[in-house]
Design a protein around this motif. Structure first.
Motif, PDB file in Angstrom:
ATOM      1  N   ALA A   1      33.830   6.121  44.890  1.00 60.31           N
ATOM      2  CA  ALA A   1      33.209   5.552  43.871  1.00 60.31           C
ATOM      3  C   ALA A   1      32.030   4.630  44.717  1.00 60.31           C
ATOM      4  O   ALA A   1      31.002   4.565  44.156  1.00 60.31           O
ATOM      5  CB  ALA A   1      34.140   4.705  42.809  1.00 60.31           C
ATOM      6  N   PHE A   2      32.520   3.798  45.761  1.00 56.97           N
ATOM      7  CA  PHE A   2      31.627   3.152  46.695  1.00 56.97           C
ATOM      8  C   PHE A   2      30.562   4.019  47.138  1.00 56.97           C
ATOM      9  O   PHE A   2      29.339   3.729  47.180  1.00 56.97           O
ATOM     10  CB  PHE A   2      32.364   2.148  47.453  1.00 56.97           C
ATOM     11  CG  PHE A   2      33.056   1.000  46.899  1.00 56.97           C
ATOM     12  CD1 PHE A   2      32.733   0.460  45.684  1.00 56.97           C
ATOM     13  CD2 PHE A   2      34.070   0.597  47.513  1.00 56.97           C
ATOM     14  CE1 PHE A   2      33.479  -0.423  45.144  1.00 56.97           C
ATOM     15  CE2 PHE A   2      34.655  -0.627  46.908  1.00 56.97           C
ATOM     16  CZ  PHE A   2      34.623  -1.094  45.776  1.00 56.97           C
ATOM     17  N   GLY A   3      30.920   5.198  47.712  1.00 54.55           N
ATOM     18  CA  GLY A   3      30.133   6.090  48.217  1.00 54.55           C
ATOM     19  C   GLY A   3      28.939   6.564  47.141  1.00 54.55           C
ATOM     20  O   GLY A   3      27.856   6.614  47.469  1.00 54.55           O
ATOM     21  N   PHE A   4      29.387   6.901  45.848  1.00 50.90           N
ATOM     22  CA  PHE A   4      28.483   7.133  44.889  1.00 50.90           C
ATOM     23  C   PHE A   4      27.525   6.041  44.400  1.00 50.90           C
ATOM     24  O   PHE A   4      26.448   6.218  44.374  1.00 50.90           O
ATOM     25  CB  PHE A   4      29.214   7.627  43.370  1.00 50.90           C
ATOM     26  CG  PHE A   4      28.281   7.559  42.247  1.00 50.90           C
ATOM     27  CD1 PHE A   4      27.517   8.650  42.268  1.00 50.90           C
ATOM     28  CD2 PHE A   4      28.248   6.473  41.288  1.00 50.90           C
ATOM     29  CE1 PHE A   4      26.523   8.704  41.074  1.00 50.90           C
ATOM     30  CE2 PHE A   4      27.525   6.776  40.088  1.00 50.90           C
ATOM     31  CZ  PHE A   4      26.548   7.586  40.064  1.00 50.90           C
ATOM     32  N   ALA A   5      28.130   4.618  44.337  1.00 53.27           N
ATOM     33  CA  ALA A   5      27.388   3.755  44.222  1.00 53.27           C
ATOM     34  C   ALA A   5      26.124   3.463  45.246  1.00 53.27           C
ATOM     35  O   ALA A   5      24.996   3.150  45.222  1.00 53.27           O
ATOM     36  CB  ALA A   5      28.168   2.263  44.354  1.00 53.27           C
ATOM     37  N   TYR A   6      26.571   3.843  46.601  1.00 51.32           N
ATOM     38  CA  TYR A   6      25.617   3.750  47.646  1.00 51.32           C
ATOM     39  C   TYR A   6      24.516   4.979  47.557  1.00 51.32           C
ATOM     40  O   TYR A   6      23.334   4.429  47.659  1.00 51.32           O
ATOM     41  CB  TYR A   6      26.451   3.950  49.231  1.00 51.32           C
ATOM     42  CG  TYR A   6      25.552   3.850  50.401  1.00 51.32           C
ATOM     43  CD1 TYR A   6      25.172   2.594  50.819  1.00 51.32           C
ATOM     44  CD2 TYR A   6      24.924   4.866  51.063  1.00 51.32           C
ATOM     45  CE1 TYR A   6      24.428   2.149  51.976  1.00 51.32           C
ATOM     46  CE2 TYR A   6      23.966   4.792  52.110  1.00 51.32           C
ATOM     47  CZ  TYR A   6      23.588   3.503  52.633  1.00 51.32           C
ATOM     48  OH  TYR A   6      22.947   3.291  53.524  1.00 51.32           O
ATOM     49  N   THR A   7      24.802   6.006  47.284  1.00 51.87           N
ATOM     50  CA  THR A   7      23.777   6.875  47.146  1.00 51.87           C
ATOM     51  C   THR A   7      23.120   6.680  45.797  1.00 51.87           C
ATOM     52  O   THR A   7      21.903   7.044  45.719  1.00 51.87           O
ATOM     53  CB  THR A   7      24.494   8.535  46.864  1.00 51.87           C
ATOM     54  OG1 THR A   7      25.239   8.531  45.435  1.00 51.87           O
ATOM     55  CG2 THR A   7      25.415   8.745  48.092  1.00 51.87           C
ATOM     56  N   ASN A   8      23.644   6.116  44.771  1.00 49.71           N
ATOM     57  CA  ASN A   8      22.732   5.897  43.588  1.00 49.71           C
ATOM     58  C   ASN A   8      21.770   4.688  44.143  1.00 49.71           C
ATOM     59  O   ASN A   8      20.686   4.766  43.501  1.00 49.71           O
ATOM     60  CB  ASN A   8      23.817   4.962  42.531  1.00 49.71           C
ATOM     61  CG  ASN A   8      23.321   4.802  41.145  1.00 49.71           C
ATOM     62  OD1 ASN A   8      22.003   4.836  41.061  1.00 49.71           O
ATOM     63  ND2 ASN A   8      23.933   4.738  40.229  1.00 49.71           N
ATOM     64  N   GLY A   9      22.213   3.690  45.063  1.00 51.38           N
ATOM     65  CA  GLY A   9      21.370   2.718  45.244  1.00 51.38           C
ATOM     66  C   GLY A   9      19.933   3.186  46.022  1.00 51.38           C
ATOM     67  O   GLY A   9      18.938   3.069  45.760  1.00 51.38           O
ATOM     68  N   PHE A  10      20.578   4.260  47.180  1.00 54.58           N
ATOM     69  CA  PHE A  10      19.140   4.896  48.059  1.00 54.58           C
ATOM     70  C   PHE A  10      18.310   5.940  47.133  1.00 54.58           C
ATOM     71  O   PHE A  10      17.189   5.948  47.309  1.00 54.58           O
ATOM     72  CB  PHE A  10      19.297   5.328  49.472  1.00 54.58           C
ATOM     73  CG  PHE A  10      20.107   6.369  49.559  1.00 54.58           C
ATOM     74  CD1 PHE A  10      19.481   7.671  49.370  1.00 54.58           C
ATOM     75  CD2 PHE A  10      21.588   6.495  49.724  1.00 54.58           C
ATOM     76  CE1 PHE A  10      20.253   8.948  49.216  1.00 54.58           C
ATOM     77  CE2 PHE A  10      22.182   7.677  50.017  1.00 54.58           C
ATOM     78  CZ  PHE A  10      21.397   8.932  49.892  1.00 54.58           C
ATOM     79  N   HIS A  11      19.275   6.483  46.230  1.00 54.52           N
ATOM     80  CA  HIS A  11      18.361   7.491  45.498  1.00 54.52           C
ATOM     81  C   HIS A  11      17.500   6.854  44.476  1.00 54.52           C
ATOM     82  O   HIS A  11      16.388   7.298  44.283  1.00 54.52           O
ATOM     83  CB  HIS A  11      19.570   8.410  44.674  1.00 54.52           C
ATOM     84  CG  HIS A  11      19.107   9.709  43.988  1.00 54.52           C
ATOM     85  ND1 HIS A  11      18.408   9.443  42.625  1.00 54.52           N
ATOM     86  CD2 HIS A  11      19.084  10.763  44.311  1.00 54.52           C
ATOM     87  CE1 HIS A  11      17.948  10.720  42.285  1.00 54.52           C
ATOM     88  NE2 HIS A  11      18.328  11.689  43.400  1.00 54.52           N
ATOM     89  N   ASP A  12      17.890   5.836  43.845  1.00 52.61           N
ATOM     90  CA  ASP A  12      17.203   5.051  42.836  1.00 52.61           C
ATOM     91  C   ASP A  12      16.414   3.755  43.195  1.00 52.61           C
ATOM     92  O   ASP A  12      15.734   3.333  42.360  1.00 52.61           O
ATOM     93  CB  ASP A  12      18.121   4.835  41.621  1.00 52.61           C
ATOM     94  CG  ASP A  12      18.635   5.959  40.827  1.00 52.61           C
ATOM     95  OD1 ASP A  12      18.434   7.059  41.283  1.00 52.61           O
ATOM     96  OD2 ASP A  12      19.371   5.770  39.805  1.00 52.61           O
ATOM     97  N   SER A  13      16.510   3.720  44.391  1.00 54.21           N
ATOM     98  CA  SER A  13      15.623   2.509  44.831  1.00 54.21           C
ATOM     99  C   SER A  13      14.037   2.590  44.671  1.00 54.21           C
ATOM    100  O   SER A  13      13.362   1.447  44.334  1.00 54.21           O
ATOM    101  CB  SER A  13      15.676   2.067  46.325  1.00 54.21           C
ATOM    102  OG  SER A  13      15.185   3.286  47.355  1.00 54.21           O
TER     103      SER A  13
END
Length: 331
Positions: A13-25
């Protein structure tokens, strides 16, 4: 299996949050960087900080994610469903990031949840999916497009007699505020989605039975999302900032302001998880259309919108396949 499964799901889940962060920055800073209102490094730092702060402004979206889309499964079966949903979402985030396509991390997650739930025989709340995901998937971009157009028309009328160079310089400064508001709204919306998954995992494992989001979940998720935002999604940033339309500072300010407004309204008034990607992309199209309709590169826009529609089923299919493989191993 319960403790191992819990740790594994929270880690992913934290891995998803990380990809969400750089994907949506790119959602928060592409416009301000493309208009040179902010340097890339300053914009990323600002977005990371505002994402972090936004995570503590509400819980409504997280409650929708944890309780309104699928029934909470039980035991190791439930952990495999959550694991599969997250893997499906992460896979789609990475694929669309690689091709520079601003797809929705939100709908990748929901597609993964539905696909894994169906594969695992868990109830999907179809009415909740329709009301909280499908309808906002259509209405939020329409609102972004329409409001972006109207706000930009208003800006053009109010400043019709202003000195163009002075006005652009003023809007370039104003963009530091509108970009920060957009990043705050992104943190408010997107960090809560991962929080909802973590709460589901804690509930399944029997380690939590409350209704609120534990403080440590908020802090840890916000930090991971902020780190992902700091990493930056440069491929997608080019698409949003330049490929749809060449933005000037007034257009960038209008698009960011409209997007931030929609994110706050949907979070507080309706508690629905909307896609920040859909909102900012449609707002950019709306403000661009005021210049002239042909100024918007509609071919690029068409590819982006097509990606929106295939995100839910694509992430769901990946999640279903991951579930079948994983359950065959551990079940």
């Amino acid at each position: 299996m319960d403790i191992f499964g819990l740790v594994l799901v929270i880690t992913v889940a934290f891995g998803f949050a990380y990809t969400n962060g750089f994907h949506d920055s790119a959602n928060a800073i592409a416009t301000s960087v493309s208009t040179r209102a902010l340097t890339p490094k300053a914009a990323l730092l600002m977005a990371a900080v505002m994402n972090l702060l936004g995570a503590f402004l509400g819980e409504g979206v997280a409650q929708t994610v944890s309780k309104g889309i699928i029934a909470t499964p039980s035991g190791s079966h439930g952990m495999v469903i959550l694991w599969s949903a997250l893997v499906g979402a992460i896979a789609w985030n990475l694929i669309t990031w690689y091709f520079g396509l601003p797809s929705s991390s939100t709908h990748a997650l929901f597609g993964g949840m539905v696909g894994a739930a169906l594969a695992g025989g868990t109830t999907v709340y179809w009415s909740g999916l329709l009301d909280k995901v499908i309808i906002p998937m259509f209405t939020s971009p329409i609102a972004g497009l329409a409001l972006g157009f109207l706000v930009m028309v208003g800006v053009m009328w109010i400043f019709r007699r202003a000195n163009p160079h002075r006005a652009k310089r003023g809007f370039r400064m104003a963009q530091t505020v509108s970009a920060a508001a957009m990043a705050l709204g992104h943190g408010l919306q997107d960090t809560q989605k991962t929080m909802g998954i973590v709460v589901m995992a804690l509930t399944i494992s029997g380690h939590y039975s409350g209704s609120n989001i534990p403080t440590w979940v908020k802090i840890s998720t916000a930090l991971v999302m902020a780190l992902g935002t700091w990493a930056g999604g440069w491929r997608i940033m080019r698409t949003l900032g330049r490929r749809i339309i060449e933005l000037d500072p007034p257009q960038g300010f209008a698009a960011e302001s409209v997007s931030a407004l929609i994110l706050y309204v949907t979070s507080y008034a309706y508690k629905v998880p909307v896609s920040t990607t859909h909102v900012i992309t449609s707002a950019i199209m709306g403000v661009g259309a005021t210049k002239r309709v042909r100024a918007v590169r509609w071919g690029v826009a068409k590819d982006i919108v097509l990606g929106w529609f295939i995100t839910l089923p694509a992430a769901g299919l990946v999640a279903a396949i991951v579930f079948w493989i994983s359950w065959a191993i551990v079940g």
